[in-house]
Structure formats: C-alpha cells, structure tokens
Scaffold this active site. Structure first.
Site, PDB file in Angstrom:
ATOM      1  N   ASP A  58       0.784  -1.379  -0.119  1.00 16.70           N
ATOM      2  CA  ASP A  58       0.048   0.132   0.004  1.00 16.70           C
ATOM      3  C   ASP A  58       0.887   1.122  -0.088  1.00 16.70           C
ATOM      4  OD1 ASP A  58      -2.392  -1.528   0.672  1.00 16.70           O
ATOM      5  OD2 ASP A  58      -1.231  -2.179   2.594  1.00 16.70           O
ATOM      6  N   GLU A  78       1.121  -6.600  -4.909  1.00 18.44           N
ATOM      7  CA  GLU A  78       0.517  -6.109  -6.340  1.00 18.44           C
ATOM      8  C   GLU A  78       1.807  -5.275  -6.992  1.00 18.44           C
ATOM      9  OE1 GLU A  78      -2.620  -3.622  -5.891  1.00 18.44           O
ATOM     10  OE2 GLU A  78      -3.748  -5.017  -5.281  1.00 18.44           O
TER      11      GLU A  78
HETATM   12  O1  TRH Z   1       4.371  -6.335   0.688  1.00 21.02           O
HETATM   13  P1  TRH Z   1       3.280  -6.879  -0.027  1.00 21.02           P
HETATM   14  O2  TRH Z   1       2.885  -8.087   0.365  1.00 21.02           O
HETATM   15  O3  TRH Z   1       2.046  -5.875  -0.303  1.00 21.02           O
HETATM   16  C1  TRH Z   1       0.774  -6.400  -0.039  1.00 21.02           C
HETATM   17  C2  TRH Z   1       0.038  -6.171  -1.488  1.00 21.02           C
HETATM   18  O4  TRH Z   1       0.207  -4.995  -1.949  1.00 21.02           O
HETATM   19  C3  TRH Z   1      -1.209  -6.365  -1.518  1.00 21.02           C
HETATM   20  O5  TRH Z   1      -1.974  -6.253  -2.527  1.00 21.02           O
HETATM   21  C4  TRH Z   1      -1.900  -5.692  -0.307  1.00 21.02           C
HETATM   22  O6  TRH Z   1      -3.310  -5.919  -0.075  1.00 21.02           O
HETATM   23  C5  TRH Z   1      -1.410  -6.230   0.981  1.00 21.02           C
HETATM   24  O7  TRH Z   1      -0.090  -5.709   0.870  1.00 21.02           O
HETATM   25  C6  TRH Z   1      -1.882  -5.537   2.104  1.00 21.02           C
HETATM   26  O8  TRH Z   1       3.668  -6.929  -1.754  1.00 21.02           O
HETATM   27  P2  TRH Z   1       4.073  -5.847  -2.827  1.00 21.02           P
HETATM   28  O9  TRH Z   1       2.774  -5.273  -3.191  1.00 21.02           O
HETATM   29  O10 TRH Z   1       4.794  -6.314  -3.768  1.00 21.02           O
HETATM   30  O11 TRH Z   1       4.678  -4.745  -2.264  1.00 21.02           O
HETATM   31  C7  TRH Z   1       6.135  -4.798  -1.867  1.00 21.02           C
HETATM   32  C8  TRH Z   1       6.880  -3.307  -1.971  1.00 21.02           C
HETATM   33  O12 TRH Z   1       7.984  -3.273  -1.136  1.00 21.02           O
HETATM   34  C9  TRH Z   1       7.106  -2.895  -3.269  1.00 21.02           C
HETATM   35  O13 TRH Z   1       6.810  -1.443  -3.509  1.00 21.02           O
HETATM   36  C10 TRH Z   1       8.511  -3.462  -3.858  1.00 21.02           C
HETATM   37  C11 TRH Z   1       9.071  -3.088  -2.291  1.00 21.02           C
HETATM   38  N1  TRH Z   1      10.297  -3.546  -1.954  1.00 21.02           N
HETATM   39  C12 TRH Z   1      11.458  -2.757  -1.875  1.00 21.02           C
HETATM   40  O14 TRH Z   1      11.316  -1.709  -2.134  1.00 21.02           O
HETATM   41  N2  TRH Z   1      12.575  -3.438  -1.420  1.00 21.02           N
HETATM   42  C13 TRH Z   1      12.515  -4.580  -1.075  1.00 21.02           C
HETATM   43  O15 TRH Z   1      13.634  -5.158  -0.606  1.00 21.02           O
HETATM   44  C14 TRH Z   1      11.341  -5.651  -1.290  1.00 21.02           C
HETATM   45  C15 TRH Z   1      11.473  -6.802  -0.756  1.00 21.02           C
HETATM   46  C16 TRH Z   1      10.229  -5.015  -1.627  1.00 21.02           C
END
Ligand code: TRH
Length: 383
Positions: free
Chosen positions: A27, A278
């Site tokens: 989010d 996402e």
């Molecule tokens: O962290 P998430 O599991 O977020 C989820 C989803 O958005 C889901 O749809 C929502 O409903 C839920 O949370 C509450 O996975 P997502 O979406 O991939 O988000 C991870 C974010 O972190 C993304 O912007 C990439 C970032 N990231 C980094 O910047 N550095 C890192 O080392 C990693 C592992 C991720």
C-alpha cells in the site's frame, strides 16, 4: 504547500493522496510511487497523508532519516521528499482539501475532511483508486461514479488493470530506457548483485519474495533432486526460511530490504523473480524477466480467482508447453504444493518465458501509464 494553501487559477493542481497501511509494504509502496509520478510527470503539488510513515520509511530511507521507527510513528509531523509532502494521517483532520483527492485502496477519508471538501465551491475530483486485478469485471467498473449519500460530492472509482478500458499500471517515464541501459552494461548488474553480497557469475539467479504460505520446503526438495546450481536472493520476511531448507547446490543470499529506488535494478539482475502482492508483481512485469506471482492470500480463495484471471491473460501467446509449465508452477506456488516435475518444467521453459516477458512488457506499455490516465481523468473533473 501548507494546510491552508489554495490553488490559484491556472496553477498546477493540488492533490491530497491518502494511504492507510493494511499490511506489508504494497500500500505504502504504491502510494509513494504514484505520488512521485504525479508530481514529477504531471507537475501536481502532492501531499501524501499516511497512517504509518515508518512503513514508508523502509521503502524511502530519506523519510525521517535519523528519526527511528518510533519517532516516525509518534512524533512525525511533515517532510518533503522528492517534491512530495508526506504528512501523518491526523494532519488531514484540519487540512483544507486539495482540488484532487485520491483515496488509495478505498481507505475511508476523515468525515471532517469530507465535510470541508463539500463546502468548497470550486470543482473537484475525488477518486477511489482500487486494487489491481485482471478480472473481467474490472473494465465495467472502471471510472464509475458513486454519489455520496449525504454530501454534494461524487467519488469515482479508478481501477488499474491489464487491458484497454482500465487505468493500466504505473510506468514511470524513462523507466524502459533506464532498464535497457542497465541490461546493456554487464558491469551494472555485477555492481548491483555484488553490493547485495550475491555472485554476479552465478549461472542462474532467482529473487524470492513470498508470503509464509509459499511451499518452500517442497521447492527445496525439488531443487535437491536436480544437480543444476542456482543462487537464491532471499527478501526479508518469509523467504528467509528458505536458507535453512535449500540443498547445497542452491546458494542462498539473505538480502537486506533494498530502498524502493533500487528495487527495479535488483529485478533487472535476475533470471527468475518470485514476487508477491501487487507492486513487486507489476515491477517484475516491467522488468521483463520471467516471474511467478504469489497473490496476497484472501478469504475464500478470492486470490486464486485473481491468479486465474491474470494467468489467462498472461499465458496467451505462449506455446503450449511453456504455458502449461508456467501455469502449473503458478498454481502450485499459490496453492502451497510443489513437485520436482513442476519446478523442472518451469526451468526448462525459461528461455521462452524470457522472450514472452519482453512482449508482455511491451503490451503493458502500449496501455500507457496509470499516472497519466489518472492524471487526465482527475484534471478533466476540475473544469
Ligand atoms: O508487501 P506486499 O505483500 O504488499 C501487499 C500487497 O500490496 C497487497 O496487494 C496488499 O493488499 C497487501 O500488501 C496489504 O507486496 P508488494 O505489493 O509487492 O509490495 C512490496 C513493496 O516493497 C513494493 O513496492 C516493492 C518494495 N520492496 C522494496 O522496495 N525493497 C525490497 O527489498 C522488497 C522486498 C520490496
């Protein structure tokens, strides 16, 4: 921009973007990406109201640098980063509403803020930015109005998506040129992987970012049955467990949480990305690398319907064997099962999946960027 700022005629639009962190990073990560793009690409003056600034600071280390997680949760007041003003949620209680108001993922705006919005005379845009889904109903709901039951305000639903008639996905201007330059220079990849403690010479490198329900033990068993060496880059959280399960031919590297600004380069460096949620899901698609998506687990298997809807679109254009291999692995990964045959089939299909990843990225790019679609949609409502 201050709480009482007004938009002079013909000035860049003001935008208030609201984000409540449900869980994890997605989010905050997406809201930040959008806020930056609307400012940098559309010239909007953006305030991001967020209830958990400490989560955002994991992605954007410049936020509250030196304040520590506790300071960010309790004592955070406001900070401008990359031209975006980040504010704690409670500051919205007394803020004068901007002309464009975006609530990310249906987070409910404070009543007092809504009442002040309704009292403003100038035309305004109020947008509920929804979660990404490839399901067919999305197109029919995109851009629909929803009048407030009591106040003279109309909210519009705005849906990201994978087809014409939806809002598309967010693709920053210049991203593809940056990616191509990175891919053309092996030193960039070596530097990126080396800085993370990974071996750039490894013959096959996988990024692993997953939820606790991923079948890690079964995947480790599948790898144990195959002599091929591999390198596994483990994101913080559930993926780290893989280090104690993997066989010796699967070298594991525990990654730090990399800032969002470096996350794409990490994805551009790998042969396969196992992503989730996402945002990392979309970034893997824009990285044009083979990937498998673990959908955010939801009640009654709603996430499996989302997976199937996406898979139907994504597998279109693949030859039968790679399509079956990718679908088989995706389903197994999301359903918590895994076998050697499933892994072997995926690995054998990677050359075609890599080509397909490239054409899928082009298809997504042809839809345009969500920041532009949303920007034009909102600006049209101010006239
Ligand atoms: O962290 P998430 O599991 O977020 C989820 C989803 O958005 C889901 O749809 C929502 O409903 C839920 O949370 C509450 O996975 P997502 O979406 O991939 O988000 C991870 C974010 O972190 C993304 O912007 C990439 C970032 N990231 C980094 O910047 N550095 C890192 O080392 C990693 C592992 C991720």
């Amino acid at each position: 921009m201050t709480d009482t700022a007004r938009t002079p005629p013909h000035a860049a639009p003001n935008c208030d973007l609201f984000c409540q962190v449900i869980d994890n990073y997605g989010d905050a990560g997406f809201a930040w990406r959008l806020a930056r793009a609307l400012h940098a690409e559309r010239g909007w003056r953006v305030r991001l109201f967020i209830d958990r600034p400490a989560t955002l600071a994991s992605l954007v280390p410049a936020l509250g640098a030196g304040a520590g997680a506790e300071g960010l949760e309790s004592g955070f007041t406001a900070q401008s980063v990359d031209g975006v003003e980040v504010l704690p949620w409670d500051r919205a209680l007394a803020a004068r509403p901007a002309g464009i108001v975006i609530e990310a993922f249906g987070c409910r705006l404070p009543d007092t803020y809504l009442e002040r919005m309704a009292a403003e005379a100038a035309p305004r845009a109020w947008i509920n930015l929804e979660y990404l889904s490839a399901e067919p109903w999305v197109r029919g709901c995109h851009a629909l109005p929803s009048p407030h039951p009591r106040l003279p305000l109309t909210k519009h639903f705005f849906f990201p998506g994978f087809e014409v008639g939806t809002g598309g996905v967010l693709i920053e201007r210049g991203l593809e040129q940056e990616r191509l330059a990175f891919r053309a220079d092996p030193a960039e990849r070596a530097t990126t992987l080396g800085a993370l403690g990974a071996d750039p010479r490894a013959p096959f490198t996988v990024f692993l970012f997953c939820y606790p329900s991923a079948p890690l033990a079964a995947l480790a068993q599948a790898l144990a049955a195959s002599p091929q060496p591999s390198q596994w880059l483990l994101a913080p959280g559930a993926a780290r467990e893989f280090a104690s399960l993997a066989p010796p031919q699967a070298r594991c590297v525990a990654l730090p949480f990399v800032p969002q600004a470096d996350f794409d380069r990490l994805l551009w460096s790998v042969d396969l990305a196992l992503v989730r949620g996402e945002d990392s899901f979309v970034r893997a698609q824009l990285a044009a690398v083979p990937f498998v998506w673990q959908a955010y687990p939801q009640a009654e298997g709603a996430h499996l319907a989302k997976l199937e809807a996406f898979a139907r679109r994504y597998a279109d254009g693949l030859s039968p064997a790679p399509a079956a291999a990718w679908l088989g692995f995706s389903r197994a990964w999301n359903e918590g099962t895994m076998s050697s045959a499933t892994w072997d089939a995926l690995r054998a299909s990677l050359p075609e999946l890599a080509k397909h990843a490239d054409s899928w990225r082009s298809r997504l790019a042809s839809l345009g960027s969500l920041a532009d679609a949303l920007g034009s949609f909102a600006e049209a409502r101010l006239k």
